[in-house]
Design a protein around this motif. Sequence first.
Motif, short mmCIF file in Angstrom:
data_model
loop_
_atom_site.label_atom_id
_atom_site.label_comp_id
_atom_site.label_asym_id
_atom_site.label_seq_id
_atom_site.Cartn_x
_atom_site.Cartn_y
_atom_site.Cartn_z
N PRO A 7 67.01 96.82 92.85
CA PRO A 7 66.83 95.38 93.10
C PRO A 7 65.35 95.01 93.06
CG PRO A 7 68.27 96.38 94.74
CD PRO A 7 67.64 97.51 94.00
N GLU A 8 65.06 93.87 92.50
CA GLU A 8 63.67 93.38 92.44
C GLU A 8 63.61 91.97 93.00
OE1 GLU A 8 62.34 93.03 88.38
OE2 GLU A 8 64.38 92.73 87.66
N PRO A 9 62.44 91.56 93.49
CA PRO A 9 62.31 90.22 94.07
C PRO A 9 62.28 89.15 92.98
CG PRO A 9 60.19 91.37 94.15
CD PRO A 9 61.20 92.36 93.65
N LEU A 10 63.26 88.27 93.02
CA LEU A 10 63.41 87.23 92.00
C LEU A 10 63.65 85.89 92.66
CD1 LEU A 10 65.92 89.09 89.63
CD2 LEU A 10 63.45 88.84 89.28
N TYR A 11 63.47 84.85 91.86
CA TYR A 11 63.77 83.49 92.28
C TYR A 11 64.78 82.89 91.31
CZ TYR A 11 59.81 83.96 95.46
OH TYR A 11 58.98 84.39 96.45
N TYR A 12 65.13 81.65 91.53
CA TYR A 12 66.14 80.98 90.72
C TYR A 12 65.92 81.20 89.22
CZ TYR A 12 68.79 77.31 88.42
OH TYR A 12 69.64 76.63 87.58
N ASN A 13 67.01 81.46 88.54
CA ASN A 13 67.03 81.64 87.09
C ASN A 13 66.24 82.86 86.64
OD1 ASN A 13 68.33 80.72 84.79
ND2 ASN A 13 66.70 79.30 84.20
N GLY A 14 66.01 83.79 87.56
CA GLY A 14 65.40 85.06 87.20
C GLY A 14 63.89 85.05 87.10
N TRP A 15 63.24 83.97 87.54
CA TRP A 15 61.77 83.98 87.54
C TRP A 15 61.29 85.00 88.58
CZ3 TRP A 15 59.95 81.92 83.39
CH2 TRP A 15 60.61 80.83 82.78
N LYS A 16 60.25 85.76 88.21
CA LYS A 16 59.90 86.96 88.96
C LYS A 16 58.75 86.76 89.94
CE LYS A 16 61.36 90.02 85.19
NZ LYS A 16 60.95 91.12 84.26
N ALA A 17 58.93 87.35 91.12
CA ALA A 17 57.84 87.41 92.09
C ALA A 17 56.74 88.31 91.55
CB ALA A 17 58.35 87.96 93.42
N GLY A 18 55.50 87.88 91.71
CA GLY A 18 54.36 88.67 91.26
C GLY A 18 53.97 88.40 89.83
N GLU A 19 54.89 87.84 89.04
CA GLU A 19 54.58 87.49 87.65
C GLU A 19 54.60 85.98 87.43
OE1 GLU A 19 56.43 88.13 83.14
OE2 GLU A 19 56.99 89.50 84.76
N HIS A 20 55.65 85.33 87.90
CA HIS A 20 55.77 83.89 87.75
C HIS A 20 55.47 83.14 89.04
CE1 HIS A 20 58.73 85.58 84.72
NE2 HIS A 20 57.79 85.03 83.98
N ILE A 21 55.75 83.75 90.17
CA ILE A 21 55.42 83.21 91.49
C ILE A 21 54.47 84.22 92.12
CG2 ILE A 21 56.25 82.61 93.80
CD1 ILE A 21 58.54 82.26 90.78
N CYS A 22 53.19 83.89 92.13
CA CYS A 22 52.14 84.85 92.49
C CYS A 22 51.55 84.53 93.86
CB CYS A 22 51.03 84.86 91.44
SG CYS A 22 51.61 85.36 89.80
N GLY A 23 51.27 85.57 94.60
CA GLY A 23 50.63 85.42 95.90
C GLY A 23 49.40 86.29 96.00
N PRO A 24 48.69 86.22 97.13
CA PRO A 24 47.49 87.02 97.32
C PRO A 24 47.83 88.49 97.49
CG PRO A 24 48.06 85.90 99.35
CD PRO A 24 49.01 85.39 98.30
N ALA A 25 46.85 89.34 97.24
CA ALA A 25 47.04 90.78 97.38
C ALA A 25 47.02 91.22 98.83
CB ALA A 25 45.96 91.53 96.59
N GLY A 26 46.36 90.46 99.69
CA GLY A 26 46.26 90.85 101.11
C GLY A 26 45.63 89.74 101.91
N HIS A 27 45.43 90.01 103.21
CA HIS A 27 44.89 88.98 104.09
C HIS A 27 43.50 88.53 103.68
CE1 HIS A 27 48.07 88.94 107.09
NE2 HIS A 27 48.13 90.26 107.04
N GLU A 28 42.74 89.43 103.08
CA GLU A 28 41.35 89.10 102.76
C GLU A 28 41.24 88.01 101.70
OE1 GLU A 28 42.81 92.23 100.03
OE2 GLU A 28 42.79 91.98 102.21
N ASP A 29 42.29 87.83 100.87
CA ASP A 29 42.22 86.79 99.85
C ASP A 29 43.42 85.84 99.98
OD1 ASP A 29 44.16 88.53 98.99
OD2 ASP A 29 43.54 88.53 96.89
N ALA A 30 43.84 85.59 101.22
CA ALA A 30 45.03 84.78 101.46
C ALA A 30 44.87 83.34 100.99
CB ALA A 30 45.40 84.81 102.94
N LEU A 31 43.63 82.90 100.80
CA LEU A 31 43.39 81.53 100.35
C LEU A 31 43.26 81.43 98.84
CD1 LEU A 31 40.85 80.32 103.06
CD2 LEU A 31 43.32 80.02 103.00
N GLU A 32 43.37 82.54 98.16
CA GLU A 32 43.20 82.54 96.71
C GLU A 32 44.44 83.10 96.03
OE1 GLU A 32 40.56 81.19 95.45
OE2 GLU A 32 39.43 81.00 97.33
#
Length: 339
Positions: free
Chosen positions: A127-152
């Motif tokens: 299983p992998e983290p996905l969103y509606y219609n198969g859009w992928k976490a980390g590729e299409h819905i991107c977040g920070p790598a850690g607390h140090e860059d939580a605003l970027e």
Amino acid sequence: MRWTHRPEGSNWGDFGADDELGRLNLLTADKVLQGVAEVREGRSFCLSLPLDYPGGNALNRLRHPPRRFTSGRGDKLNYNFELHRMNPDFTDVVSDDAVLLYTQYSTQWDALSHVGGLFDADGDGVPEPLYYNGWKAGEHICGPAGHEDALEGVNAARLGIEKMAETAVSGRAVLIDLERHCGRERVLVDYARLQQIMQADGVVVEPGDMVCLYTGFADVILEMAREPDAQRLASSCAVLDGRDPALLQWITDSGLSVLIADNYAVEAYPAREGEGCCAALPLHEHCLFKLGIHLGELWYLTELAQALRQLGRQRFMLTAPPLRLPGAVGSPVSPVALI
């Protein structure tokens, strides 16, 4: 193709391989005209709480009230700034402000990028983290790598709230008056109870309709005057039972385009105990992840509900675009109802 099979009960691909609107596709020109036809009294209603409500963070410890401030202008602040300081011939007095805003603190829309799920869409057994219609976490819905860059680096390149805003979110809406039948008692409303209430009030939901649930929860919030009591909130007003498969099937079969409530999360949170591996927010999973149904939370529906009761009506015109904020996973909204 991002996926070879889709979650059971989902509509992935039905609106196109790269669709980012989900059931908003059912909010057609005909639905707008049906909404316009419901405007007979010439009355309008603001369906938003003040955006500094509920106050504090008793509802969600990770979300905080807006913080307003202003910027500097030389050695002064750009608030009540007298322009004659720059030019003695100027008579203007200027105020500018800014706000740090949690996009899902008060009256809000959830974007389809707000809640996804773990699902093996490519059949490799993982299983992998996905969103509606198969859009992928980390590729299409991107977040920070850690607390140090939580605003970027926070960005939903797909399924962002701006996609919803571009549709203008206008059309016919239907109000289901749970408060009229349940009062302010904390009750889980399953499919059978919902149908009983709808039949008693003559409520009919047709494909493309926007559905609003009035429970009285926003009234409780307003009564607390920005000092919410977590225990009282947790024990007040009706909520949908997201664990009821019949209720989820009704959401699928009804063809509703969006689902809105005046409470926190639309469904009971925490949900009642499920069996085996399951979603913590089953209705969110069903709507946002599987069907592409945007959820509206913490709306203010009281005055509208009272007016509709007096008129013996349930339908109205609703216009409710979120902020056109690219890449956001949620947004404040100031919806307007017309009857």
